[in-house]
Design a protein around this motif. Structure first.
Motif, short mmCIF file in Angstrom:
data_model
loop_
_atom_site.label_atom_id
_atom_site.label_comp_id
_atom_site.label_asym_id
_atom_site.label_seq_id
_atom_site.Cartn_x
_atom_site.Cartn_y
_atom_site.Cartn_z
N MET A 167 0.81 -1.21 0.00
CA MET A 167 0.00 0.00 0.00
C MET A 167 0.85 1.26 0.00
SD MET A 167 -2.71 -1.02 3.00
CE MET A 167 -3.42 0.60 2.93
N PRO A 168 0.80 2.06 -1.07
CA PRO A 168 1.40 3.39 -0.98
C PRO A 168 0.48 4.27 -0.13
CG PRO A 168 0.44 3.03 -3.15
CD PRO A 168 0.24 1.78 -2.37
N VAL A 169 1.05 4.96 0.85
CA VAL A 169 0.24 5.80 1.74
C VAL A 169 0.89 7.16 1.93
CG1 VAL A 169 -0.75 3.84 3.00
CG2 VAL A 169 1.28 4.95 3.88
N GLU A 170 0.06 8.09 2.33
CA GLU A 170 0.51 9.42 2.71
C GLU A 170 0.21 9.53 4.20
OE1 GLU A 170 -0.19 13.52 0.55
OE2 GLU A 170 -2.04 12.78 1.49
N ALA A 171 1.23 9.81 5.00
CA ALA A 171 1.06 9.82 6.45
C ALA A 171 1.39 11.18 7.03
CB ALA A 171 1.98 8.77 7.09
N ILE A 172 0.60 11.57 8.03
CA ILE A 172 0.92 12.76 8.79
C ILE A 172 1.99 12.38 9.80
CG2 ILE A 172 0.06 14.39 10.53
CD1 ILE A 172 -2.66 14.23 9.24
N ILE A 199 -0.12 4.40 13.02
CA ILE A 199 -1.43 3.80 12.78
C ILE A 199 -1.76 3.91 11.29
CG2 ILE A 199 -3.89 3.89 13.34
CD1 ILE A 199 -2.99 5.48 15.90
N LEU A 200 -2.13 2.79 10.70
CA LEU A 200 -2.57 2.79 9.31
C LEU A 200 -4.02 3.26 9.28
CD1 LEU A 200 -1.42 2.09 6.56
CD2 LEU A 200 -2.33 -0.19 6.83
N GLY A 201 -4.31 4.32 8.55
CA GLY A 201 -5.64 4.93 8.56
C GLY A 201 -6.67 4.15 7.77
N LYS A 211 -9.37 1.59 3.03
CA LYS A 211 -10.53 1.57 2.12
C LYS A 211 -10.12 1.87 0.69
CE LYS A 211 -13.95 2.55 5.65
NZ LYS A 211 -14.87 3.49 6.25
N LYS A 212 -9.16 2.80 0.50
CA LYS A 212 -8.67 3.10 -0.85
C LYS A 212 -8.09 1.86 -1.52
CE LYS A 212 -6.39 7.10 -0.14
NZ LYS A 212 -5.31 8.05 -0.32
N MET A 213 -7.41 1.06 -0.74
CA MET A 213 -6.77 -0.14 -1.28
C MET A 213 -7.70 -1.35 -1.23
SD MET A 213 -4.03 1.17 -2.28
CE MET A 213 -3.14 -0.27 -2.82
N ARG A 214 -8.94 -1.11 -0.81
CA ARG A 214 -9.94 -2.16 -0.71
C ARG A 214 -9.47 -3.33 0.17
NH1 ARG A 214 -10.73 -0.40 -6.18
NH2 ARG A 214 -12.84 0.35 -6.44
N VAL A 217 -6.73 9.25 8.59
CA VAL A 217 -5.48 9.19 7.85
C VAL A 217 -4.45 8.34 8.56
CG1 VAL A 217 -5.87 11.43 6.77
CG2 VAL A 217 -4.62 11.31 8.92
N THR A 218 -3.44 7.97 7.81
CA THR A 218 -2.32 7.23 8.37
C THR A 218 -1.44 8.20 9.16
OG1 THR A 218 -2.38 5.56 6.65
CG2 THR A 218 -0.28 5.85 7.79
N ILE A 219 -1.01 7.73 10.32
CA ILE A 219 -0.18 8.56 11.20
C ILE A 219 1.16 7.87 11.42
CG2 ILE A 219 0.09 9.38 13.58
CD1 ILE A 219 -2.90 9.93 13.57
N LEU A 220 2.21 8.64 11.22
CA LEU A 220 3.56 8.18 11.54
C LEU A 220 3.88 8.75 12.91
CD1 LEU A 220 5.61 6.48 9.98
CD2 LEU A 220 6.58 8.59 9.10
#
Length: 144
Positions: A32-37, A46-48, A53-56, A114-117
């Protein structure tokens, strides 16, 4: 010295340091490519739900994780998570590591958007965060 460049832009009402990374796992299989805060107020990564959902990706995929459910406060609500012990986080050609991350499995209230780093990533990898919102510059840096 390792340096991971981050992006700085307006997100959710303010300037944020954002990381673009790839999250992978063998069991369960994830890519999963993600954009994390980058959130120094969050102790855990935490994976958002938005990214899941975007990656189903269904929460059924995580039911067999050998972890109890942890309640986490996030986005003005609470979400229950399980821990994916050996997730690989890859930041382009700059850096990659294997570490545990939280995966939302049962939403209780609010949103786990959202995903949090979190601070766990910074601490485990011995990084410091350099964040200059006036110059729109941010990066992780390590002297190791």
């Amino acid at each position: 010295m390792k340096k991971i460049p981050l992006q700085v832009y307006d997100f959710a009402g303010g300037l944020r340091a954002m990381a673009h990374l790839l999250v992978t796992s063998e069991q369960p299989h994830l890519f999963m490519p993600v954009e994390a805060i980058v959130d120094t107020g969050s102790p855990e990564t935490i994976l958002g739900l938005i990214d899941l959902k975007k990656m189903r990706v269904s929460s059924i995929r995580f039911k067999d994780l050998e972890s109890k459910k942890y309640p986490i406060c996030m986005g003005g609500g609470e979400v229950k998570t399980k821990i994916l012990q050996e997730a690989r986080l890859k930041f382009g050609e700059y850096f990659d590591c294997i570490m545990p991350i939280h995966i939302p499995v049962d939403e209780i209230s609010g949103k786990a958007g959202v995903t949090i780093l979190g601070v766990d990533f910074i601490e485990q990898n011995k990084f410091k965060l350099v964040f200059d919102p006036a110059k729109r510059e941010a990066y992780f840096e390590s002297s190791e």
